[in-house]
Design an enzyme around this catalytic site. Sequence first.
Site, short mmCIF file in Angstrom:
data_model
loop_
_atom_site.label_atom_id
_atom_site.label_comp_id
_atom_site.label_asym_id
_atom_site.label_seq_id
_atom_site.Cartn_x
_atom_site.Cartn_y
_atom_site.Cartn_z
N LYS A 53 17.60 -1.38 -4.52
CA LYS A 53 16.99 -0.09 -4.89
C LYS A 53 17.75 1.06 -4.24
O LYS A 53 18.08 2.05 -4.88
CB LYS A 53 15.51 -0.07 -4.47
CG LYS A 53 14.62 -0.95 -5.33
CD LYS A 53 13.23 -1.11 -4.73
CE LYS A 53 12.40 -2.10 -5.53
NZ LYS A 53 11.10 -2.40 -4.92
N GLN A 97 7.58 -1.13 0.40
CA GLN A 97 7.91 -2.43 -0.20
C GLN A 97 6.82 -3.45 0.11
O GLN A 97 6.46 -3.67 1.27
CB GLN A 97 9.27 -2.91 0.34
CG GLN A 97 9.76 -4.21 -0.27
CD GLN A 97 10.06 -4.09 -1.77
OE1 GLN A 97 10.55 -3.07 -2.25
NE2 GLN A 97 9.75 -5.14 -2.51
N ASP A 120 6.20 4.27 -6.94
CA ASP A 120 5.88 2.91 -7.37
C ASP A 120 4.68 2.90 -8.32
O ASP A 120 4.43 1.91 -9.00
CB ASP A 120 5.57 2.03 -6.15
CG ASP A 120 6.51 0.85 -6.02
OD1 ASP A 120 7.27 0.59 -6.98
OD2 ASP A 120 6.48 0.18 -4.96
#
Length: 292
Positions: A53, A97, A120
Amino acid sequence: MSAKIIDGTAMAKRLRAAYTARAEALAAQGHRPGLTVVIAGDNPASRVYVRNKIKACTEAGFDSRDTEFPEDVSTATLLAEVERLNNDSKVHGILVQLPLPPQVDAEAVTAAIAPHKDVDGFHAINLGGLFGLAGDFVPCTPAGAMEMLRQEGIPIEGRHAVVIGRSNIVGKPMALLLLQAGATVTICHSKTVDLPAMTRQADILVAAVGKADFVTADMVKPGACVIDVGINRPESGPKAGKLTGDVDFAAVSQVAGWITPVPGGVGPMTIAMLLANTIKATEIALQKAAKT
Ligand code: NDP
């Protein structure tokens, strides 16, 4: 019959080029898109995902970095970090994460991210967007899968979509996005009785199970579009150690009309959607600044 392979790598490359140009334009105005990824613990898969990412964001000209915490980090420490990032005007997107270490209250940490920085799309306010309510960001993996269907011109409206998996990060948002696009949607899970009878009805079949080669050819309607979200690394058998999807690609591609490969399918599109959300977060920050 041999299915058309939907090339997620090529699709993502085209999208990333467009986002790079947009990032350059924003940077020229003094607003370089900024993403910070918070990672805790030593989960090897998480480390690979975060590295990919950050690399993609850096290549697109974003100011991207990660902040790392040890496996024994506390909820309070992560909440303080999220608060710090919420208040940093150079950070437009925050990504925590998952999974977090077991002692951490992951729900509280996710909820603490400012919704306009939640790239996200897991904050409750953004999940509301899936119901047509307020919300700026759609979770990246289902957004990427939907983009693949759209770009490939797969008919969705009026079609029967079957999603295997009901997690909050993939299965449920995927089902809601298909519903919003006009599909008739069935969600299957581990308690579903006679799963193959369900999946054989699918014009669009999405597999988000987490089990290598779970979807076999006899579970697929001829000509269906099969989207494989799974990322597995079997420990034994002929595919031991290899990146493998939830779909038995070799067999299912003889039956399906379209199929996404693993690797090279939904994975790269997930990263492309993260870039899209971070650009959007930067634009939201600009709009907010213009109003004050
Ligand atoms: P979860 O483990 O949270 O969910 C798996 C789902 O599959 C559950 O809803 C579970 O049902 C269902 N399931 C398990 N066994 C069966 C079965 N025998 N029959 C029917 N349904 C079953 O996984 P995630 O949703 O987080 O991820 C799914 C996959 O997608 C994983 O391989 C993951 O690595 C991958 N992934 C890929 C991403 C990408 O970028 N491409 C991003 C995120 C995830 P139940 O709810 O009843 O337990």
